[in-house]
Motif scaffolding. Sequence first.
Motif, PDB file in Angstrom:
ATOM      1  N   SER A  48      54.678  -2.581  20.744  1.00 31.76           N
ATOM      2  CA  SER A  48      56.163  -2.365  20.231  1.00 31.76           C
ATOM      3  C   SER A  48      56.891  -3.498  20.157  1.00 31.76           C
ATOM      4  O   SER A  48      56.884  -4.393  21.017  1.00 31.76           O
ATOM      5  N   PRO A  49      57.648  -3.634  18.845  1.00 34.93           N
ATOM      6  CA  PRO A  49      58.392  -5.118  19.011  1.00 34.93           C
ATOM      7  C   PRO A  49      59.755  -5.012  20.099  1.00 34.93           C
ATOM      8  O   PRO A  49      59.988  -6.045  20.545  1.00 34.93           O
ATOM      9  N   ASN A  50      60.378  -3.941  20.403  1.00 34.35           N
ATOM     10  CA  ASN A  50      61.573  -4.139  21.334  1.00 34.35           C
ATOM     11  C   ASN A  50      61.753  -3.149  22.452  1.00 34.35           C
ATOM     12  O   ASN A  50      62.261  -2.994  23.448  1.00 34.35           O
ATOM     13  N   ASP A  51      60.385  -2.199  22.599  1.00 32.43           N
ATOM     14  CA  ASP A  51      60.330  -1.330  23.843  1.00 32.43           C
ATOM     15  C   ASP A  51      59.069  -1.178  24.414  1.00 32.43           C
ATOM     16  O   ASP A  51      58.010  -1.844  23.827  1.00 32.43           O
ATOM     17  N   LYS A  52      58.672  -0.147  24.961  1.00 32.67           N
ATOM     18  CA  LYS A  52      57.490  -0.063  25.693  1.00 32.67           C
ATOM     19  C   LYS A  52      56.737   0.905  25.136  1.00 32.67           C
ATOM     20  O   LYS A  52      55.635   1.543  25.813  1.00 32.67           O
ATOM     21  N   SER A  53      56.971   1.520  24.111  1.00 35.30           N
ATOM     22  CA  SER A  53      56.406   2.764  23.527  1.00 35.30           C
ATOM     23  C   SER A  53      54.655   2.606  23.357  1.00 35.30           C
ATOM     24  O   SER A  53      54.092   3.422  23.298  1.00 35.30           O
ATOM     25  N   ILE A  54      54.440   1.654  22.523  1.00 32.15           N
ATOM     26  CA  ILE A  54      53.062   1.268  22.443  1.00 32.15           C
ATOM     27  C   ILE A  54      52.726   0.066  23.200  1.00 32.15           C
ATOM     28  O   ILE A  54      53.373  -1.002  23.442  1.00 32.15           O
ATOM     29  N   ALA A  55      51.708   0.379  23.932  1.00 34.76           N
ATOM     30  CA  ALA A  55      51.116  -0.476  25.286  1.00 34.76           C
ATOM     31  C   ALA A  55      50.905  -1.878  24.526  1.00 34.76           C
ATOM     32  O   ALA A  55      50.054  -2.346  23.459  1.00 34.76           O
ATOM     33  N   ALA A  56      51.595  -2.824  24.928  1.00 30.38           N
ATOM     34  CA  ALA A  56      51.343  -4.330  24.773  1.00 30.38           C
ATOM     35  C   ALA A  56      49.871  -4.650  25.302  1.00 30.38           C
ATOM     36  O   ALA A  56      50.019  -5.203  26.425  1.00 30.38           O
ATOM     37  N   ARG A  57      49.039  -5.048  24.584  1.00 29.26           N
ATOM     38  CA  ARG A  57      47.708  -5.256  24.804  1.00 29.26           C
ATOM     39  C   ARG A  57      46.784  -5.442  23.626  1.00 29.26           C
ATOM     40  O   ARG A  57      47.159  -5.183  22.712  1.00 29.26           O
ATOM     41  N   VAL A  58      45.637  -5.971  24.015  1.00 33.40           N
ATOM     42  CA  VAL A  58      44.431  -6.015  22.933  1.00 33.40           C
ATOM     43  C   VAL A  58      43.852  -4.528  22.987  1.00 33.40           C
ATOM     44  O   VAL A  58      43.365  -4.093  23.891  1.00 33.40           O
ATOM     45  N   HIS A  59      43.884  -4.344  21.662  1.00 38.38           N
ATOM     46  CA  HIS A  59      43.438  -2.845  21.283  1.00 38.38           C
ATOM     47  C   HIS A  59      42.281  -3.102  20.648  1.00 38.38           C
ATOM     48  O   HIS A  59      42.107  -4.104  19.633  1.00 38.38           O
ATOM     49  N   LEU A  60      40.838  -2.403  20.713  1.00 37.72           N
ATOM     50  CA  LEU A  60      39.782  -2.876  20.414  1.00 37.72           C
ATOM     51  C   LEU A  60      39.832  -2.508  18.703  1.00 37.72           C
ATOM     52  O   LEU A  60      38.944  -3.185  17.938  1.00 37.72           O
ATOM     53  N   ASP A  61      40.562  -1.431  18.263  1.00 33.80           N
ATOM     54  CA  ASP A  61      40.813  -1.212  16.761  1.00 33.80           C
ATOM     55  C   ASP A  61      42.046  -0.346  16.856  1.00 33.80           C
ATOM     56  O   ASP A  61      42.497   0.142  17.736  1.00 33.80           O
ATOM     57  N   GLY A  62      42.422   0.116  15.671  1.00 31.53           N
ATOM     58  CA  GLY A  62      43.327   0.867  15.338  1.00 31.53           C
ATOM     59  C   GLY A  62      43.419   2.275  15.634  1.00 31.53           C
ATOM     60  O   GLY A  62      44.479   3.002  16.026  1.00 31.53           O
ATOM     61  N   THR A  63      41.876   2.851  15.879  1.00 36.00           N
ATOM     62  CA  THR A  63      41.881   4.202  16.160  1.00 36.00           C
ATOM     63  C   THR A  63      42.136   4.329  17.937  1.00 36.00           C
ATOM     64  O   THR A  63      42.244   5.304  18.086  1.00 36.00           O
ATOM     65  N   ARG A  64      42.218   3.213  18.377  1.00 39.85           N
ATOM     66  CA  ARG A  64      42.585   3.413  19.989  1.00 39.85           C
ATOM     67  C   ARG A  64      44.014   3.614  20.211  1.00 39.85           C
ATOM     68  O   ARG A  64      44.438   3.572  21.401  1.00 39.85           O
ATOM     69  N   LEU A  65      45.081   3.364  19.288  1.00 40.78           N
ATOM     70  CA  LEU A  65      46.291   3.409  19.325  1.00 40.78           C
ATOM     71  C   LEU A  65      46.778   4.993  19.338  1.00 40.78           C
ATOM     72  O   LEU A  65      46.022   5.707  18.906  1.00 40.78           O
ATOM     73  N   PRO A  66      47.969   5.375  19.931  1.00 39.20           N
ATOM     74  CA  PRO A  66      48.519   6.656  19.888  1.00 39.20           C
ATOM     75  C   PRO A  66      48.529   7.015  18.462  1.00 39.20           C
ATOM     76  O   PRO A  66      48.776   6.460  17.399  1.00 39.20           O
ATOM     77  N   GLY A  67      48.153   8.606  18.269  1.00 44.29           N
ATOM     78  CA  GLY A  67      47.897   8.953  17.199  1.00 44.29           C
ATOM     79  C   GLY A  67      49.234   9.850  16.524  1.00 44.29           C
ATOM     80  O   GLY A  67      50.450   9.706  17.229  1.00 44.29           O
ATOM     81  N   PRO A  68      49.072  10.516  15.153  1.00 40.78           N
ATOM     82  CA  PRO A  68      50.419  10.920  14.647  1.00 40.78           C
ATOM     83  C   PRO A  68      50.835  12.109  15.643  1.00 40.78           C
ATOM     84  O   PRO A  68      51.915  12.680  15.325  1.00 40.78           O
TER      85      PRO A  68
END
Length: 159
Positions: A48-68
């Motif tokens: 996330s640009p300014n908060d911690k809502s999306i974990a700041a780390r290496v994600h193997l691909d986009g499918t590993r991000l929080p979903g809709p």
Amino acid sequence: MCGQLSIALLEAPNDWLATLPSHLTGRRIVLATIAEAWTLRGPAFMKSPNDKSIAARVHLDGTRLPGPDEVDPETPVLVSDVVTFAEEVRLHVLDGDIRAARRYALSGRLAIAPASADALAFGKVRAAGTSARSCPWVTRRPRLKGGPQPLADDFVPVH
């Protein structure tokens, strides 16, 4: 306390890191929506640009991000090349001068300490000619592919 002192905390615009020249960041950084990031099929450092809502780390691909079901598809996310840094030093720069600095990590591991003379010299070269706006930024010397974890802010004045 900010109200008592009549001051406000500053927050950078969402695209601040993405608009820095690559010669300052040492890598490609783009601001995207999380819906766009879901389509990535390779590793990327995302946060996330300014908060911690999306974990700041290496994600193997986009499918590993929080979903809709967890986040709005328009949620902004910074996407960057995957790198490991030999040394991570964060600097605050104003009018091309380093005003504060602190080492955070060595080889991707937490190692908080004063910034070394070498790191300050490296940062001074990169800071020369930066805009007049106050801009905290990170000086990192790239080494190998991988991904360091983000570290907490802790700056010390540079005189």
